[in-house]
Design an enzyme around this catalytic site. Structure first.
Site, PDB file in Angstrom:
ATOM      1  N   CYS A 239     -22.295 -12.303  14.093  1.00  0.00           N
ATOM      2  CA  CYS A 239     -23.474 -13.084  14.465  1.00  0.00           C
ATOM      3  C   CYS A 239     -24.729 -12.296  14.097  1.00  0.00           C
ATOM      4  O   CYS A 239     -24.662 -11.144  13.658  1.00  0.00           O
ATOM      5  CB  CYS A 239     -23.475 -13.411  15.959  1.00  0.00           C
ATOM      6  SG  CYS A 239     -23.580 -11.950  17.012  1.00  0.00           S
TER       7      CYS A 239
ATOM      8  N   CYS B   1     -25.187  -8.861  15.587  1.00  0.00           N
ATOM      9  CA  CYS B   1     -24.493  -7.758  14.910  1.00  0.00           C
ATOM     10  C   CYS B   1     -25.417  -7.126  13.864  1.00  0.00           C
ATOM     11  O   CYS B   1     -25.490  -5.906  13.729  1.00  0.00           O
ATOM     12  CB  CYS B   1     -23.224  -8.255  14.238  1.00  0.00           C
ATOM     13  SG  CYS B   1     -21.983  -8.910  15.377  1.00  0.00           S
TER      14      CYS B   1
ATOM     15  N   CYS C  49     -16.741  25.806  -9.900  1.00  0.00           N
ATOM     16  CA  CYS C  49     -16.625  24.557 -10.668  1.00  0.00           C
ATOM     17  C   CYS C  49     -16.470  23.373  -9.723  1.00  0.00           C
ATOM     18  O   CYS C  49     -17.048  22.302  -9.931  1.00  0.00           O
ATOM     19  CB  CYS C  49     -15.442  24.624 -11.627  1.00  0.00           C
ATOM     20  SG  CYS C  49     -15.549  25.934 -12.866  1.00  0.00           S
TER      21      CYS C  49
ATOM     22  N   ASP D 248       3.633  10.436  25.360  1.00  0.00           N
ATOM     23  CA  ASP D 248       3.861   9.134  25.964  1.00  0.00           C
ATOM     24  C   ASP D 248       5.359   9.059  26.275  1.00  0.00           C
ATOM     25  O   ASP D 248       6.168   9.646  25.547  1.00  0.00           O
ATOM     26  CB  ASP D 248       3.456   8.031  24.989  1.00  0.00           C
ATOM     27  CG  ASP D 248       3.755   6.647  25.530  1.00  0.00           C
ATOM     28  OD1 ASP D 248       3.273   6.328  26.621  1.00  0.00           O
ATOM     29  OD2 ASP D 248       4.498   5.906  24.855  1.00  0.00           O
TER      30      ASP D 248
ATOM     31  N   ASP E   4      -0.859   3.145  21.702  1.00  0.00           N
ATOM     32  CA  ASP E   4      -1.395   4.466  22.019  1.00  0.00           C
ATOM     33  C   ASP E   4      -2.549   4.855  21.096  1.00  0.00           C
ATOM     34  O   ASP E   4      -3.042   5.981  21.161  1.00  0.00           O
ATOM     35  CB  ASP E   4      -0.291   5.530  21.905  1.00  0.00           C
ATOM     36  CG  ASP E   4       0.807   5.332  22.929  1.00  0.00           C
ATOM     37  OD1 ASP E   4       0.474   4.982  24.076  1.00  0.00           O
ATOM     38  OD2 ASP E   4       1.977   5.504  22.588  1.00  0.00           O
TER      39      ASP E   4
END
Length: 872
Positions: free
Chosen positions: A16, A19, A87, A526, A760
């Site tokens: 929109c 944004c 270089c 986890d 996660d």
């Protein structure tokens, strides 16, 4: 603002006008940015900025920080002609100066530059042009060159052959010069004698031999020096070589012409300098090729053809590039699986060691995923291709390894900064000491003649003359320095380290990540799918039975036989209650894809209970589900969810606690306000989880566990794997895992978060290092810094070992490169090394750094644990 530029950036994620305003505000806040205009309709922003004060990279970062996606492409450009870290810096400056280029990382060890740029502003050809303007040759890779080789591989092979030819040419002409040098040592004055019948002394023969070497071998050093000094205004290693060789050659020509009649001739020195350096370049190119061999060997694992099974049952062998997603492929015993896919027919064991590092063949049957390039051990498989071309796991692995090698560790930046000032400092040092030896030879000689290496200095000023000795000191001082060794120290080891990781199923996002992993002092696992198998199974169904005054029946309503051998009336009631419990729960869970829901449905079916019709399903985040079914309004979940439905969970709480103490996940079930009972599912702890936690704790690393499961279940699993109960965080919702990781890091801990890379993702991004553990077919997990190809928590230990080993090798290389220069530059400055020895030592320095890195290829990240019996 002066010299203002304008860049147009394509942006994704705008929905929109607000944004667009958000982006304008975020970018406008950057110092050095002028007018900003973001257009929601065209999905782009136009930014005016001062390149002296702000970079395009900062503008992109601001857009990303605002929550939007600036569109950029990343391209890897192969480059020939780089000779040292200076270089690389020159190329980075040249390409980085293009409008629209976000970042540039030129890597001397891999002979390529990785460029991130806005395609709306800068083109690939403009990038190639910037490389050419800087004096280097970009490899324009349009896919493959003749013979199927990649253009980069072809260019590297051609360069290797060119350096070999130059070395052989120079050696052939320098061999007589070396013989003449030896003759002069044993019979001084030989080179001053005349050639019979010519009136010229033998020195002209040396001139005739040395001049072609100077022209042919020295040409590229002179050309590169001109480009470095005149075009790029930056001195590099070629400048040092050109100075040293031309000094010896020019001085000898002057002496030969009689301008310095008493001076010696150093044509042998001038030629041998170039031969030694060219030989070093050849060995260096060969070592680079060997260091990158792991990537090529991975690609060589790919099958060249595939057997496609057509709809009419006929089979046809086709080239691999002609296979498309959805094709059915037949794979016979001993053949490589052509591409990633799913088994549709057959059973077999598949050797996945070359991709995942798993040494034991994995059993495959219908429905199982297979990885392209792995080997079918026995049995015929028919697979359906799911990923082809660049989407396959093997191609993703290669891409990840290449990206990792292009992103250098922070320690490399130190070496790059040193190299940037190194060459000018070396030239200044050489001029200083050459002048000092010329102006005060007797004073300086009196100081250094007592040193043990004085004999290597051609006898000092007294033996060869003051001017001649000053020239020798200058030549030696510029030749002894070796910035190329500094430039190779880190990337060479990083190339090997990332390759070792890939061979063991550990993929690092970049060399910077490889460096960070070693610094981890905390690992956060986890639970589900990481420490456990991630496959839930229904283990218990305990209904609440009115006959028992609200008590919960035994496991699965254990049948109790009557004296006549039948089922007692109360047992029949009991079975009806169990069936009602299972039917209600399975029907409600039938609309969910959660692993627990799938376990309940599968467990009910195994017990002969089919789910009924589901009308409405509502997920209650962190608590369970609520559903409208043919069994009424059913709730499945935690006690607080039942209380919200005015259902008293107390009659089932004792049974629930008992099941959770056993490490099972228990949930209550109610229908239309009536408590039906409690179900329990279990997720088996991975066998290697115990070893992984023990190995980490042996290292002194603190291990934590985060789970959305309840406290009792979490503690039971923690006890099984050896995690301190105080380091367990239970009941953590997926969206809160990132906060949990940040709280663990609040005291300064450097945490590695290990999860499945899906729900996660925020926690992986919040951690010091994010590690995604999962299937070998899905390696492109954006949130993770490290991807483990196998679902094996012990690979976390492997990742740390590879990081530790690589950093140790980098430090060895840097110690040698810096130590070499620290020791040799003073020796050359004091006149203790002749130019030929200096050139040889310089070439040896670079080759030794590469050789030390190649020795690392034999490193086994599992070895220390096999020795201590940790691995089975």
């Amino acid at each position: 603002m002066s010299d203002q530029r304008t860049v147009r950036i394509d942006i994704g994620g705008m929905t929109c006008a607000n944004c667009a305003a958000t982006i304008e505000d975020a970018v406008s806040d950057i110092d050095g940015v002028g007018e900003v205009s973001a257009n929601y309709a065209t999905d782009e922003a136009t930014v005016a900025y001062d390149p002296e004060r702000v970079s395009v990279s900062a503008v992109f970062d601001a857009v990303e920080s605002a929550g939007y996606d600036p569109i950029a492409e990343t391209v890897t450009v192969g480059i020939t002609g780089m000779t040292c870290a200076n270089c690389s810096a020159t190329i980075e400056d040249a390409v980085g100066g293009l409008p629209g280029v976000v970042s540039v990382d030129a890597n001397y060890a891999t002979d390529e530059a990785t460029v991130r740029y806005a395609p709306s502003v800068t083109t690939r050809e403009e990038i190639n042009g910037a490389v050419e303007d800087a004096g280097y040759e970009p490899i324009r890779d349009d896919g493959t060159s003749d013979g199927g080789e990649s253009a980069k591989d072809a260019a590297r092979a051609a360069e290797l052959q060119r350096q070999r030819r130059l070395t052989l040419f120079g050696a052939a002409l320098s061999a007589p010069l070396l013989a003449m040098l030896v003759l002069e040592l044993f019979a001084p004055g030989t080179l001053s004698e005349e050639i019979p019948g010519t009136g010229l002394h033998i020195g002209w023969v040396a001139f005739a031999l040395a001049t072609p070497v100077q022209v042919v071998l020295g040409r590229e050093f002179y050309e590169n020096s001109y480009k470095a000094l005149v075009v790029n205004r930056r001195a590099n290693m070629d400048v040092l070589i050109a100075l040293g060789s031309s000094t010896a050659y020019g001085y000898s020509v002057i002496a030969l012409l009689g301008v310095l009649p008493q001076a010696g001739l150093y044509f042998d020195t001038a030629a041998l300098i170039l031969v030694f350096i060219t030989l070093g370049n050849y060995l260096e190119a060969r070592s680079k090729s060997q260091a990158g061999e792991a990537i090529r060997s991975l690609l060589e694992l790919e099958a060249e053809t595939a057997t496609v099974v057509r709809d009419d049952g006929t089979e046809e062998d086709v080239p691999l590039e002609d296979v498309t997603a959805g094709d059915r492929l037949k794979v016979r015993p001993g053949e490589r699986i052509p591409t990633d896919g799913v088994v549709r027919e057959g059973e077999s064991a598949v050797d996945e060691s070359m991709v995942t590092g798993e040494s034991v063949p994995v059993s495959k049957e219908a429905g199982d995923e297979v990885i392209g390039s792995t080997v079918n051990e026995n049995g015929v498989l028919v697979i359906e291709a799911t990923k082809v071309g660049e989407e396959t796991a093997i191609q993703q692995i290669v891409q990840r390894v290449k990206e990792a090698q292009s992103r250098q560790p922070d320690i490399q930046r130190v070496a790059d900064r040193i190299s940037a000032y190194f060459v000018p400092a070396v030239i200044a040092n050489a001029l200083l000491w050459g002048a000092v030896w010329f102006l005060a030879p007797e004073t300086l000689a009196g100081v250094v003649t007592a040193l043990p290496l004085w004999g290597l200095a051609a006898g000092g000023p007294a033996a060869v003359g003051v001017t001649e000795f000053a020239v020798l000191v200058f030549a030696s001082a510029v030749l002894i320095a070796c910035p190329c060794a500094l430039g190779l120290a880190t990337p060479a080891a990083t190339m090997v380290g990332t390759s070792i990781g890939a061979q063991h199923g550990v993929l690092f996002e970049g060399g910077d990540v490889l460096e960070r992993v070693k610094e981890v002092d905390t690992v956060v696992f986890d639970k589900t799918g990481t420490l456990t198998e991630g496959e839930m199974h229904l283990t218990d169904a305990r209904p609440v039975t009115p006959a028992a005054d609200g008590a919960v029946a035994g496991e699965e309503g254990d049948e109790r036989d009557s004296e006549e051998g039948g089922v007692a009336p109360e047992a029949a009631e009991y079975d009806d209650a169990t069936e009602r419990l299972l039917a209600a729960a399975a029907t409600a869970e039938g609309g969910s894809e959660h692993p627990i829901a799938e376990a309940v449905v599968a467990g009910a079916r195994e017990r002969g209970v089919e789910p009924g019709d589901l009308q409405v399903l509502q997920n209650v985040s962190g608590k369970g589900i609520r559903a409208r079914t043919e069994h009424g309004t059913v709730v499945v979940g935690k006690p607080e969810l039942l209380r919200e439905e005015d259902v008293d969970p107390d009659p089932a709480l004792d049974a629930m606690r008992e099941l959770e103490t056993e490490g099972k996940t228990a949930m209550l079930v109610a229908a239309d306000g009536e408590l039906l009972g409690v179900l329990a599912v279990a997720d088996e702890v991975r066998e290697s989880a115990v070893d992984a936690v023990a190995a980490l704790r042996d290292r002194g690393i603190v291990v934590h566990m985060i789970t959305g499961d309840n406290e009792r279940t979490a503690r039971a699993v923690a006890e099984q794997v050896g995690i301190d109960p105080d380091n367990v965080r239970a009941g953590v919702l997926p969206e809160d895992k990132a906060d949990a990781v940040e709280s663990i890091q609040a005291d300064g801990s450097r945490a590695m978060m290990v999860g499945d890379g899906v729900n996660d993702a925020p926690a992986l991004a919040s951690a010091f290092v994010g590690v995604a553990i999962g299937s070998g077919t899905d390696v492109a997990i954006e949130a993770a810094d490290v991807t483990l190809m196998r679902s094996d928590p012990f690979d976390v230990v492997k990742a740390i070992n590879v990081s530790e080993g690589t950093l140790a090798k980098i430090k060895q290389n840097l110690f040698w490169a810096l130590g070499y220069n620290t020791a040799m530059i003073p020796l050359a400055s004091l006149g203790l090394l002749q130019p030929v020895l200096a050139a040889g030592a310089m070439a040896f320095s670079s080759v030794s750094v590469l050789a030390n890195s190649l020795l690392f290829r034999a490193y086994d990240p599992d070895e220390r644990y096999r020795l201590f019996g940790r691995l089975r």
